[in-house]
Scaffold this motif. Structure first.
Motif, PDB file in Angstrom:
ATOM      1  N   HIS A 130      38.231  74.553  18.344  1.00  0.00           N
ATOM      2  CA  HIS A 130      37.044  75.018  17.625  1.00  0.00           C
ATOM      3  C   HIS A 130      37.311  76.445  17.151  1.00  0.00           C
ATOM      4  O   HIS A 130      37.692  77.300  17.957  1.00  0.00           O
ATOM      5  CB  HIS A 130      35.810  75.031  18.531  1.00  0.00           C
ATOM      6  N   VAL A 164      36.746  72.533  13.076  1.00  0.00           N
ATOM      7  CA  VAL A 164      37.081  71.652  14.196  1.00  0.00           C
ATOM      8  C   VAL A 164      38.355  70.884  13.856  1.00  0.00           C
ATOM      9  O   VAL A 164      38.451  70.277  12.792  1.00  0.00           O
ATOM     10  CB  VAL A 164      35.941  70.650  14.485  1.00  0.00           C
ATOM     11  N   LYS A 167      40.793  68.109  15.836  1.00  0.00           N
ATOM     12  CA  LYS A 167      41.004  67.275  17.021  1.00  0.00           C
ATOM     13  C   LYS A 167      42.321  66.531  16.864  1.00  0.00           C
ATOM     14  O   LYS A 167      42.589  65.939  15.827  1.00  0.00           O
ATOM     15  CB  LYS A 167      39.863  66.283  17.197  1.00  0.00           C
ATOM     16  N   LYS A 168      43.123  66.602  17.921  1.00  0.00           N
ATOM     17  CA  LYS A 168      44.399  65.891  17.945  1.00  0.00           C
ATOM     18  C   LYS A 168      44.543  65.175  19.285  1.00  0.00           C
ATOM     19  O   LYS A 168      44.239  65.752  20.329  1.00  0.00           O
ATOM     20  CB  LYS A 168      45.573  66.856  17.749  1.00  0.00           C
ATOM     21  N   LYS A 197      39.003  71.269  25.292  1.00  0.00           N
ATOM     22  CA  LYS A 197      38.553  71.977  24.091  1.00  0.00           C
ATOM     23  C   LYS A 197      38.773  73.471  24.283  1.00  0.00           C
ATOM     24  O   LYS A 197      38.480  74.009  25.346  1.00  0.00           O
ATOM     25  CB  LYS A 197      37.068  71.718  23.841  1.00  0.00           C
ATOM     26  N   LYS A 230      47.190  68.151  22.243  1.00  0.00           N
ATOM     27  CA  LYS A 230      46.189  67.129  22.538  1.00  0.00           C
ATOM     28  C   LYS A 230      44.917  67.832  22.964  1.00  0.00           C
ATOM     29  O   LYS A 230      44.910  68.575  23.947  1.00  0.00           O
ATOM     30  CB  LYS A 230      46.684  66.195  23.643  1.00  0.00           C
ATOM     31  N   ASP A 247      44.049  62.414  22.397  1.00  0.00           N
ATOM     32  CA  ASP A 247      42.900  61.862  23.102  1.00  0.00           C
ATOM     33  C   ASP A 247      42.422  62.697  24.290  1.00  0.00           C
ATOM     34  O   ASP A 247      41.616  62.252  25.079  1.00  0.00           O
ATOM     35  CB  ASP A 247      43.224  60.445  23.573  1.00  0.00           C
ATOM     36  N   THR A 305      40.868  69.464  21.368  1.00  0.00           N
ATOM     37  CA  THR A 305      40.068  69.909  20.233  1.00  0.00           C
ATOM     38  C   THR A 305      40.105  71.422  20.144  1.00  0.00           C
ATOM     39  O   THR A 305      39.932  72.118  21.147  1.00  0.00           O
ATOM     40  CB  THR A 305      38.602  69.428  20.366  1.00  0.00           C
ATOM     41  N   SER A 332      33.337  74.553  24.093  1.00  0.00           N
ATOM     42  CA  SER A 332      34.739  74.678  24.463  1.00  0.00           C
ATOM     43  C   SER A 332      34.861  74.971  25.956  1.00  0.00           C
ATOM     44  O   SER A 332      33.949  75.549  26.555  1.00  0.00           O
ATOM     45  CB  SER A 332      35.410  75.800  23.669  1.00  0.00           C
TER      46      SER A 332
END
Length: 159
Positions: free
Chosen positions: A127, A61, A63-64, A70, A123, A66, A125, A154
């Protein structure tokens, strides 16, 4: 389409990684060493790593920013129960097992993408799903039964 210079620069390292995976094939739900290797690489690249998903599956995972968006990318890891009949320098070292279906390439390719994407700005996530037991043993089902989509869902998944 022009090649991406950062990926071209990593090519030799990931060819060696694919050959390493090829040399050490593991059958469905026995992908212990492959899973360890995948998890180690993902951690090196900065991913949060979850192991044991669907027995021997791995989820990375990243995440970058906000954004709630996904995306998922999937590869398989298992080998086939058959002898390797060639003389390549990276021939299977596990008697009666080989990567005849290309899953060594799938795993190495997704790891290459993982490294490249870890250094990109976006920006949302990402997976990464490394599935065990694709060859008829129900690895995808095992991951789903372990709550894969509830924990690591996702908006879109590509394999």
């Amino acid at each position: 389409m022009p090649l991406i210079p950062e990926i071209v620069a990593m090519q030799e390292a990931f060819i060696k990684l694919r050959q390493q995976i090829h040399q050490h094939p593991e059958l469905g739900f026995e992908e212990i060493e492959t899973s360890k290797l995948v998890a180690k690489k993902l951690k090196e690249f900065g991913y949060e790593v979850h192991t044991g998903v669907g027995k021997t599956g791995v989820v990375g995972v990243l995440k970058k920013g906000d954004s709630p968006r996904k995306i998922g990318l999937r590869a398989d890891m298992d080998a086939l129960p058959m002898p390797e009949d060639n003389d390549l320098p990276y021939k299977s070292q596990n008697a009666g097992k080989m990567h005849a279906c290309g899953h060594d390439g799938h795993s190495a390719s997704l790891l290459l993408a993982a490294k490249y994407l870890a250094n990109q700005e976006f920006k949302g996530t990402l997976h990464l799903y490394f599935q065990p037991a694709e060859e008829g043993l129900g690895g995808a089902r095992a991951m789903l039964e372990d709550g894969l989509l509830e924990k690591f869902g996702s908006d879109m998944i590509f394999g």
